[in-house]
Design an enzyme around this catalytic site. Structure first.
Site, PDB file in Angstrom:
ATOM      1  N   GLU A   1       0.790  -1.233   0.000  1.00  0.00           N
ATOM      2  CA  GLU A   1       0.000   0.000   0.000  1.00  0.00           C
ATOM      3  C   GLU A   1       0.826   1.290   0.000  1.00  0.00           C
ATOM      4  O   GLU A   1       0.605   2.169   0.845  1.00  0.00           O
ATOM      5  CB  GLU A   1      -0.977   0.006   1.184  1.00  0.00           C
ATOM      6  CG  GLU A   1      -2.043  -1.074   1.088  1.00  0.00           C
ATOM      7  CD  GLU A   1      -3.104  -0.967   2.175  1.00  0.00           C
ATOM      8  OE1 GLU A   1      -2.881  -0.245   3.170  1.00  0.00           O
ATOM      9  OE2 GLU A   1      -4.146  -1.628   2.032  1.00  0.00           O
TER      10      GLU A   1
ATOM     11  N   GLU B   1      -6.168  -8.058  -0.275  1.00  0.00           N
ATOM     12  CA  GLU B   1      -6.896  -7.784   0.968  1.00  0.00           C
ATOM     13  C   GLU B   1      -8.348  -7.492   0.620  1.00  0.00           C
ATOM     14  O   GLU B   1      -8.636  -6.764  -0.333  1.00  0.00           O
ATOM     15  CB  GLU B   1      -6.295  -6.598   1.726  1.00  0.00           C
ATOM     16  CG  GLU B   1      -4.900  -6.821   2.278  1.00  0.00           C
ATOM     17  CD  GLU B   1      -4.395  -5.627   3.097  1.00  0.00           C
ATOM     18  OE1 GLU B   1      -5.237  -4.795   3.513  1.00  0.00           O
ATOM     19  OE2 GLU B   1      -3.176  -5.532   3.305  1.00  0.00           O
TER      20      GLU B   1
END
Length: 434
Positions: A201, A308
């Site tokens: 991320e 995710e």
């Protein structure tokens, strides 16, 4: 034109079969779970460890608050209890075939300028042994890098984002990746470690620059490939940096990667952004279904994963069976997903399960796989509770709400014998059944 469209679709399916027959572990759809809050602390996931440093908000402040020795002692207790061999075996019994394990750079290479403590690698190695014994594959995910790539607590240090601001941080990140690669591409790990994720991320907005992230991916890919020892099939994963999947479609050719050498990770949640906070239950299902198109297009170019995702959605269910966006309600018989999941009514369990099944259909039918976040945690973020409470299907192929996204999977079952077959979707009305 229709003839050539049919031929093109057929060639794509044949190409995928050739890739699958080549013998890489990546041909099997990943049905995975993230091991969250373990080797990188995340306070919101819970855990008794936070009682030892009540003012801490991330691993940086935790270690800084306690000092090296006390922090190490508390962390060792946490590492030995938060995720265990029993956890691995339980996940395997539920049909999970892969784990994504986050790790911080400070656990790989000592950084004496920061308060972090080392020691997590021993527990990672132990988990790899458990996974191998249970027949699970593992992604090693570099979740926190020097300077923090996003300022989130999941990077180890919430607040400022200095990863690209300090010119030494990206080279240091690449050094960490080289160390991980040299160790985990060795033959003794080749049956369990199938991928290394370059960074988790990295934000694409200021103070980061996505063009710098892109160059990092190019340089890191080359460095990791050159550091491979025995396992030349180790897949290298890049995160989408919160931009469109299509923005990365040229990366395989840019780094000269064959299909399967480079993968793309995208994180799909329906709880954080304003556009999803107005959705009711059916709206969340439709939103999940809409992801199939971008995922399929990306997956045709390079293996693409929902690295995710969760069952979390902010809705309330009324006694008449309708839902609305929200986290609280006052009407008799109304219940919201913000309530403790162990107290959800069967009707609310079914609503959440329909959302989960839609996501699983899309990920299995249009990507190379998924990792639920997380193995444990609060509410709809807890995979094990989800299985036990009924809002995650068992087996994973079971469907109470089949065909929500306009297709069904070949291994999908709605009763009777449940098997784990080919995950290819069956869609009618476009090119017949594909």
């Amino acid at each position: 034109m229709k003839f050539f469209t049919i031929i093109s679709a057929t060639l794509i399916l044949l190409l995928r079969q050739v890739i699958a027959d080549h013998g890489h572990d990546h041909d099997q759809t990943i049905r995975g779970v993230n091991v969250g809050g373990w080797l990188i602390l995340e306070q919101w996931l819970g855990g008794d460890i936070w009682n030892t440093a009540p003012d801490a908000s991330d691993e940086y402040s935790f270690c800084n608050s306690l000092g090296h020795d006390a922090a190490l002692s508390a962390l060792q207790q946490h590492w030995s209890t938060w995720f265990t061999q029993d956890t691995v075996n339980e996940l395997a019994s539920y049909g999970i075939n892969s784990l994504r394990i986050p790790i911080g750079y400070w656990s790989v290479v000592e950084d004496q300028s920061q308060p972090y403590v080392m020691g997590a690698m021993d527990y990672l190695d132990q988990a790899l042994g458990w996974a191998e014994d249970a027949g699970l594959k593992v992604w090693i995910d570099l979740h926190g890098v020097p300077g923090s790539q996003n300022g989130f607590d999941n990077s180890g240090h919430s607040g400022s984002v200095d990863w690209q601001a300090d010119s030494s941080n990206i080279p240091s990140t690449i050094t960490v990746l080289q160390n991980l690669t040299e160790k985990y591409s060795a033959s003794n790990y080749s049956d369990v470690v199938v991928a290394i994720e370059l960074v988790n991320e990295p934000i694409s907005w200021s103070p980061n620059n996505v063009s710098v992230t892109r160059q990092f991916y190019i340089d890191a890919y080359a460095a990791v490939r050159s550091s491979l020892t025995d396992n030349q099939d180790l897949q290298i994963i890049m995160h989408d940096s919160f931009v469109n999947l299509s923005d990365w479609s040229d990366m395989p050719s840019t780094v000269n990667a064959s299909y399967g050498q480079l993968g793309l990770d995208t994180h799909i949640y329906q709880v954080f952004t304003p556009d999803v906070k107005t959705l009711d239950g059916p709206g969340h299902v439709q939103k999940a279904c809409d992801y199939q198109y971008s995922l399929q297009t990306s997956n045709d170019v390079l293996p693409t994963y929902a690295g995710e995702w969760s069952a979390a959605e902010e809705i309330c269910l009324y006694s008449d069976g309708t839902t609305s966006a929200g986290t609280s309600c006052s009407e008799d018989g109304c219940q919201c997903t913000s309530d403790d999941s162990s107290n959800w009514s069967q009707q609310l369990v079914d609503v959440v399960r329909s959302f989960v099944e839609a996501q699983m259909d899309v990920f299995e039918g249009n990507s190379t796989g998924y990792f639920f976040w997380s193995h444990t945690g609060p509410g709809a973020w807890n995979f094990i509770n989800g299985v036990q409470q009924g809002w995650i299907p068992q087996p994973l192929s079971d469907r109470q709400f089949p065909g929500q996204c306009g297709f069904q999977l070949n291994n999908e079952t709605t009763g009777g014998h449940h098997g784990h077959g080919d995950h290819r979707r069956v869609r009618r009305g476009l090119l017949g059944s594909i």
